[in-house]
Design a protein around this motif. Structure first.
Motif, mmCIF file in Angstrom:
data_model
loop_
_atom_site.group_PDB
_atom_site.id
_atom_site.type_symbol
_atom_site.label_atom_id
_atom_site.label_comp_id
_atom_site.label_asym_id
_atom_site.label_seq_id
_atom_site.Cartn_x
_atom_site.Cartn_y
_atom_site.Cartn_z
ATOM 1 N N GLY A 104 0.793 -1.225 0.000
ATOM 2 C CA GLY A 104 0.000 0.000 0.000
ATOM 3 C C GLY A 104 0.821 1.268 0.000
ATOM 4 O O GLY A 104 0.286 2.346 -0.260
ATOM 5 N N SER A 105 2.128 1.161 0.264
ATOM 6 C CA SER A 105 3.011 2.329 0.252
ATOM 7 C C SER A 105 3.750 2.476 -1.064
ATOM 8 O O SER A 105 4.757 3.194 -1.138
ATOM 9 C CB SER A 105 4.014 2.235 1.412
ATOM 10 O OG SER A 105 3.349 2.198 2.659
ATOM 11 N N ARG A 106 3.309 1.756 -2.098
ATOM 12 C CA ARG A 106 3.834 1.884 -3.458
ATOM 13 C C ARG A 106 5.286 1.429 -3.561
ATOM 14 O O ARG A 106 6.090 2.038 -4.249
ATOM 15 C CB ARG A 106 3.674 3.322 -3.960
ATOM 16 C CG ARG A 106 2.245 3.834 -3.918
ATOM 17 C CD ARG A 106 2.161 5.271 -4.342
ATOM 18 N NE ARG A 106 2.969 6.153 -3.507
ATOM 19 C CZ ARG A 106 2.597 6.598 -2.329
ATOM 20 N NH1 ARG A 106 1.418 6.235 -1.822
ATOM 21 N NH2 ARG A 106 3.374 7.389 -1.636
ATOM 22 N N ARG A 107 5.610 0.320 -2.889
ATOM 23 C CA ARG A 107 6.945 -0.270 -2.992
ATOM 24 C C ARG A 107 6.817 -1.735 -3.384
ATOM 25 O O ARG A 107 5.933 -2.436 -2.877
ATOM 26 C CB ARG A 107 7.694 -0.126 -1.668
ATOM 27 C CG ARG A 107 8.028 1.311 -1.313
ATOM 28 C CD ARG A 107 8.491 1.426 0.113
ATOM 29 N NE ARG A 107 7.469 0.987 1.041
ATOM 30 C CZ ARG A 107 7.558 1.090 2.364
ATOM 31 N NH1 ARG A 107 8.639 1.623 2.898
ATOM 32 N NH2 ARG A 107 6.605 0.670 3.139
ATOM 33 N N PRO A 108 7.679 -2.222 -4.266
ATOM 34 C CA PRO A 108 7.544 -3.605 -4.764
ATOM 35 C C PRO A 108 7.842 -4.633 -3.675
ATOM 36 O O PRO A 108 8.878 -4.582 -3.016
ATOM 37 C CB PRO A 108 8.578 -3.688 -5.891
ATOM 38 C CG PRO A 108 8.885 -2.265 -6.240
ATOM 39 C CD PRO A 108 8.729 -1.491 -4.972
ATOM 40 N N LEU A 109 6.928 -5.571 -3.502
ATOM 41 C CA LEU A 109 7.157 -6.710 -2.616
ATOM 42 C C LEU A 109 7.777 -7.880 -3.360
ATOM 43 O O LEU A 109 8.504 -8.681 -2.769
ATOM 44 C CB LEU A 109 5.840 -7.151 -1.967
ATOM 45 C CG LEU A 109 5.283 -6.250 -0.867
ATOM 46 C CD1 LEU A 109 3.877 -6.695 -0.491
ATOM 47 C CD2 LEU A 109 6.188 -6.267 0.357
ATOM 48 N N ALA A 110 7.474 -8.030 -4.653
ATOM 49 C CA ALA A 110 8.016 -9.124 -5.455
ATOM 50 C C ALA A 110 7.997 -8.702 -6.906
ATOM 51 O O ALA A 110 7.093 -7.984 -7.349
ATOM 52 C CB ALA A 110 7.211 -10.401 -5.255
ATOM 53 N N VAL A 111 8.998 -9.149 -7.667
ATOM 54 C CA VAL A 111 9.081 -8.850 -9.097
ATOM 55 C C VAL A 111 9.370 -10.144 -9.853
ATOM 56 O O VAL A 111 9.987 -11.071 -9.324
ATOM 57 C CB VAL A 111 10.178 -7.805 -9.407
ATOM 58 C CG1 VAL A 111 9.839 -6.471 -8.774
ATOM 59 C CG2 VAL A 111 11.545 -8.286 -8.924
ATOM 60 N N LEU A 112 8.909 -10.178 -11.092
ATOM 61 C CA LEU A 112 9.098 -11.333 -11.959
ATOM 62 C C LEU A 112 9.195 -10.831 -13.392
ATOM 63 O O LEU A 112 8.410 -9.977 -13.799
ATOM 64 C CB LEU A 112 7.924 -12.309 -11.815
ATOM 65 C CG LEU A 112 7.880 -13.513 -12.756
ATOM 66 C CD1 LEU A 112 9.019 -14.477 -12.447
ATOM 67 C CD2 LEU A 112 6.540 -14.233 -12.652
ATOM 68 N N THR A 113 10.154 -11.347 -14.160
ATOM 69 C CA THR A 113 10.324 -10.941 -15.557
ATOM 70 C C THR A 113 9.987 -12.114 -16.473
ATOM 71 O O THR A 113 10.379 -13.254 -16.208
ATOM 72 C CB THR A 113 11.767 -10.469 -15.825
ATOM 73 O OG1 THR A 113 12.692 -11.493 -15.446
ATOM 74 C CG2 THR A 113 12.068 -9.202 -15.044
ATOM 75 N N THR A 114 9.257 -11.823 -17.527
ATOM 76 C CA THR A 114 8.865 -12.831 -18.518
ATOM 77 C C THR A 114 8.968 -12.216 -19.910
ATOM 78 O O THR A 114 9.115 -10.993 -20.050
ATOM 79 C CB THR A 114 7.417 -13.311 -18.282
ATOM 80 O OG1 THR A 114 6.518 -12.210 -18.512
ATOM 81 C CG2 THR A 114 7.232 -13.834 -16.864
ATOM 82 N N PRO A 115 8.880 -13.028 -20.962
ATOM 83 C CA PRO A 115 8.789 -12.463 -22.320
ATOM 84 C C PRO A 115 7.589 -11.528 -22.450
ATOM 85 O O PRO A 115 6.565 -11.709 -21.780
ATOM 86 C CB PRO A 115 8.647 -13.703 -23.205
ATOM 87 C CG PRO A 115 9.303 -14.800 -22.425
ATOM 88 C CD PRO A 115 9.007 -14.498 -20.984
ATOM 89 N N GLY A 116 7.709 -10.544 -23.310
ATOM 90 C CA GLY A 116 6.698 -9.503 -23.390
ATOM 91 C C GLY A 116 5.331 -9.968 -23.820
ATOM 92 O O GLY A 116 4.322 -9.326 -23.491
#
Length: 293
Positions: free
Chosen positions: A152-164
Motif C-alpha cells: 500500500g506504500s507503493r513499494r515492490p514486494l516481489a518482481v518477476l520478468t517474462t517475455p513480453g
C-alpha cells in the motif's frame, strides 16, 4: 556524494546486508563506490564502458552487478531490507496490488546464448536464468514484461520478468508466491497479504481458487465473457464474485510503483542481454525504493 548516489541514511540501511568477503582472490572493492556506479548506470542507461572514472574500473562495477544478479545476492538484500521495514511497521499489508508493464528491449539485448551463466567460484546455476532470456518478439519488436506486487506504500514486494507476449493471469500465482518477508525476531516469513487487488486481466477460476485456498480476500473484476458464460450456465455457473469498488481504486498504487521503477532508464528500456542480469537490475531498482522510503 554525486547526484543519484546513496545518501548516508540509505547506506546505513543497506550496509549491514552486504557480503563481507569473497574467500580466495582478495577482498571486495569499496562496496559503496561500486554500488553507486551500478546505480549511476541504472539511472542513466549508458553503456558500462562509459562509466565515469570516479566509480573505478567499469569492469569491476559490471562484474559485481552480474555476479550478484546470478547468485541471488540482490534478491537476498531485497528481502533483508523488506524485513527491516516490516519490523518498523513500514509495510502496508492491508492491500497488495498486482500489475505488469512492458519494457522495450534494446537491439543489444537480443542474441544471448541459450546456456546457463557461469559464476566464477560457484558451481550452482544462477537464481534467475531462463532458457528464453525473458525476451519476447511482437509487432513492436523485442519486449520484456515485468510483473510485480506492490504494498500500500507503493513499494515492490516481489518482481518477476517474462517475455513480453506472456499473459498476466498465468503469472499472478508466481508473483504472489515470491512475496516472502523474513521476520528478524524469528518465525516463518510473512507471505500472505490481507487483500489483493488486480485488474480484469487477472480474472480466472484458477487464480480465484488459489486466493480462496490461501484465505486471501481479493478484488478482481470479472470479464464480460466470463460474466456471460456464468449467466449461461445458470445455477451451475455459481455466484458472481464480490467486488469492492472503494478498494479497487487503490490499484493505482501499483501503477505508481511501476512509474517509480521505470524512472530508471535501464529498467524502462532493457539493455541487458542476459535475463538474470536484467532481473537483477529491476531488483536493485526495487531495493532503492525501499531504501528511500
Amino acid at each position: 556524494m554525486g547526484r543519484g548516489d546513496l545518501s548516508d541514511e540509505e547506506w546505513a540501511r543497506l550496509e549491514p546486508h552486504l557480503p563481507r568477503n569473497v574467500g580466495r582472490g582478495g577482498r571486495w572493492q569499496c562496496h559503496r563506490r561500486v554500488i553507486n556506479g551500478i546505480l549511476f548506470r541504472q539511472r542513466t542507461g549508458l553503456p558500462w564502458r562509459d562509466l565515469p572514472s570516479r566509480f573505478g574500473k567499469w569492469k569491476t562495477v559490471h562484474d559485481r552487478h552480474r555476479r550478484w544478479s546470478a547468485d541471488g545476492t540482490w534478491e537476498r538484500i531485497l528481502r533483508a531490507v523488506q524485513a527491516d521495514a516490516d519490523a518498523e511497521a513500514r509495510i502496508d499489508w492491508s492491500v497488495v496490488s498486482v500489475d505488469s508493464t512492458v519494457c522495450r528491449a534494446h537491439q543489444h539485448a537480443a542474441g544471448a546464448r541459450r546456456r546457463p551463466a557461469r559464476v566464477p567460484g560457484r558451481r550452482s546455476r544462477p537464481a534467475e536464468h531462463r532458457s528464453d532470456e525473458a525476451v519476447g518478439r511482437s509487432r513492436g519488436g523485442f519486449t520484456t514484461k515485468i510483473h510485480l506486487a506492490s504494498d500500500g506504500s507503493r513499494r515492490p514486494l516481489a518482481v518477476l520478468t517474462t517475455p513480453g507476449q506472456w499473459g498476466d493471469a498465468p503469472q499472478l500465482i508466481a508473483v504472489l508466491d515470491r512475496i516472502r518477508v523474513p521476520r528478524p525476531a524469528g518465525g516463518h516469513p510473512r507471505t500472505r497479504p490481507d487483500h489483493v487487488c488486480g485488474d480484469k486481466a487477472y480474472s480466472s477460476r484458477l487464480n480465484r481458487r488459489y486466493l480462496r485456498r490461501r484465505q486471501i480476500q481479493h478484488t478482481i473484476p470479472e470479464r464480460r465473457d466470463q460474466q456471460a458464460n456464468r449467466v449461461r450456465l445458470g445455477s451451475r455457473g455459481g455466484r458472481p464474485p464480490g467486488f469492492n469498488r472503494a478498494l479497487y481504486t487503490r490499484r493505482s498504487e501499483v501503477e505508481r510503483s511501476i512509474n517509480a521503477l521505470k524512472g530508471s532508464r535501464a529498467v524502462a528500456t532493457r539493455y541487458d542481454k542476459r535475463g538474470y542480469v536484467f532481473h537483477g537490475t529491476v531488483t536493485l531498482a526495487a531495493i532503492r525504493l525501499w531504501l528511500r522510503y
